[in-house]
Design an enzyme around this catalytic site. Structure first.
Site, mmCIF file in Angstrom:
data_model
loop_
_atom_site.group_PDB
_atom_site.id
_atom_site.type_symbol
_atom_site.label_atom_id
_atom_site.label_comp_id
_atom_site.label_asym_id
_atom_site.label_seq_id
_atom_site.Cartn_x
_atom_site.Cartn_y
_atom_site.Cartn_z
ATOM 1 C CD GLU A 47 -2.549 -6.229 4.995
ATOM 2 O OE1 GLU A 47 -1.982 -6.601 3.870
ATOM 3 O OE2 GLU A 47 -3.036 -5.012 5.276
ATOM 4 C CB CYS A 65 -0.972 0.155 0.777
ATOM 5 S SG CYS A 65 -2.514 0.914 0.808
ATOM 6 C CG HIS A 114 -4.085 -3.300 2.436
ATOM 7 N ND1 HIS A 114 -3.392 -3.016 3.529
ATOM 8 C CD2 HIS A 114 -4.542 -2.311 1.964
ATOM 9 C CE1 HIS A 114 -3.488 -1.669 3.452
ATOM 10 N NE2 HIS A 114 -4.034 -1.338 2.558
HETATM 11 N N1 GLN Z 1 -4.151 2.793 2.456
HETATM 12 C C1 GLN Z 1 -3.108 3.470 2.153
HETATM 13 O O1 GLN Z 1 -2.049 3.256 2.552
HETATM 14 C C2 GLN Z 1 -3.276 4.464 1.319
HETATM 15 C C3 GLN Z 1 -2.107 5.031 0.640
HETATM 16 C C4 GLN Z 1 -2.115 6.373 0.072
HETATM 17 N N2 GLN Z 1 -2.391 7.336 1.095
HETATM 18 C C5 GLN Z 1 -3.311 6.475 -1.001
HETATM 19 O O2 GLN Z 1 -4.403 6.976 -0.638
HETATM 20 O O3 GLN Z 1 -3.248 5.791 -2.129
#
Ligand code: GLN
EC number: 4.3.2.10
Length: 197
Positions: free
Chosen positions: A180, A81, A178
């Site tokens: 996980e 992410c 993600h």
């Molecule tokens: N869930 C996150 O880590 C988001 C990552 C980043 N802030 C985005 O909005 O793409």
């Protein structure tokens, strides 16, 4: 038992990534000590937060330099992410903040005509020469994304157009999604990551 050092760019998803690794029989622990991050056989850079704040935390602990050194040495490292986004040179989310720059290019906004954040499951299509990435459905939670990753093998998904869902180069993996939170598909990727040496 494979020890995984988890670098906390934020705290939001630490518990879930720890649990995911424990379910796979690994031994995760959180550390921001440069020596730990450099010496660990496997490192995860997770994150749920803003590019700028996450990068500032790495710099505060000297982990920007350590992670670049680790990735240059092709040591098993997975970034997810916002951690995945930090591998790029910059992000429109935090203008003027340099990322790790191990992937040329930037992370940008989704097209104005699609819903952001992208919350939910999306189909990931692996590249022809993917070694670690496979086709499947993964869970995303992001408002920014990269559309290319020169020099890396990418897997793509579509949200207002194709974007980099994940990328791999040697023993280093970046995941916009993600793993996980992506069920058996995500667990299988983490398991392949743990097998890297
Ligand atoms: N869930 C996150 O880590 C988001 C990552 C980043 N802030 C985005 O909005 O793409």
């Amino acid at each position: 038992m494979t020890e995984v050092v988890i670098v906390p760019t934020g705290t939001a998803n630490i518990a879930s990534v720890m649990a995911a690794f424990r379910r796979l029989g690994a031994s995760p622990r959180v550390s921001e000590a440069a020596g730990d991050v450099l010496a660990a056989s496997h490192v995860m850079l997770p994150g749920v937060g803003a590019f700028g704040a996450s990068m500032a935390r790495l710099v505060q602990h000297g982990l920007d330099r350590v992670l670049k050194e680790r990735i240059a040495a092709d040591r098993p490292t997975i970034a997810i992410c916002v951690g995945h986004q930090l591998l790029f040179e910059r992000s429109e989310e935090s203008p003027g903040v340099p990322g790790l720059g191990v992937v040329p290019g930037e992370v940008g906004r989704f097209p104005a005509d699609v819903r952001v954040p992208q919350f939910g499951w999306n189909h990931v299509r692996a590249g022809e020469d993917s070694r670690l990435l496979e086709d499947g459905y993964a869970y995303f939670a992001n408002s920014y994304r990269a559309t290319e990753a020169p020099g890396w093998t990418i897997a793509t998904a579509t949200h207002g157009g194709p974007f980099v869902a994940a990328m791999e180069r040697g023993n280093v993996i970046g995941c916009q999604f993600h793993p996980e939170l992506s069920g058996a598909y995500g667990a299988a990727l983490l398991s392949r990551f743990l097998e890297l040496a």
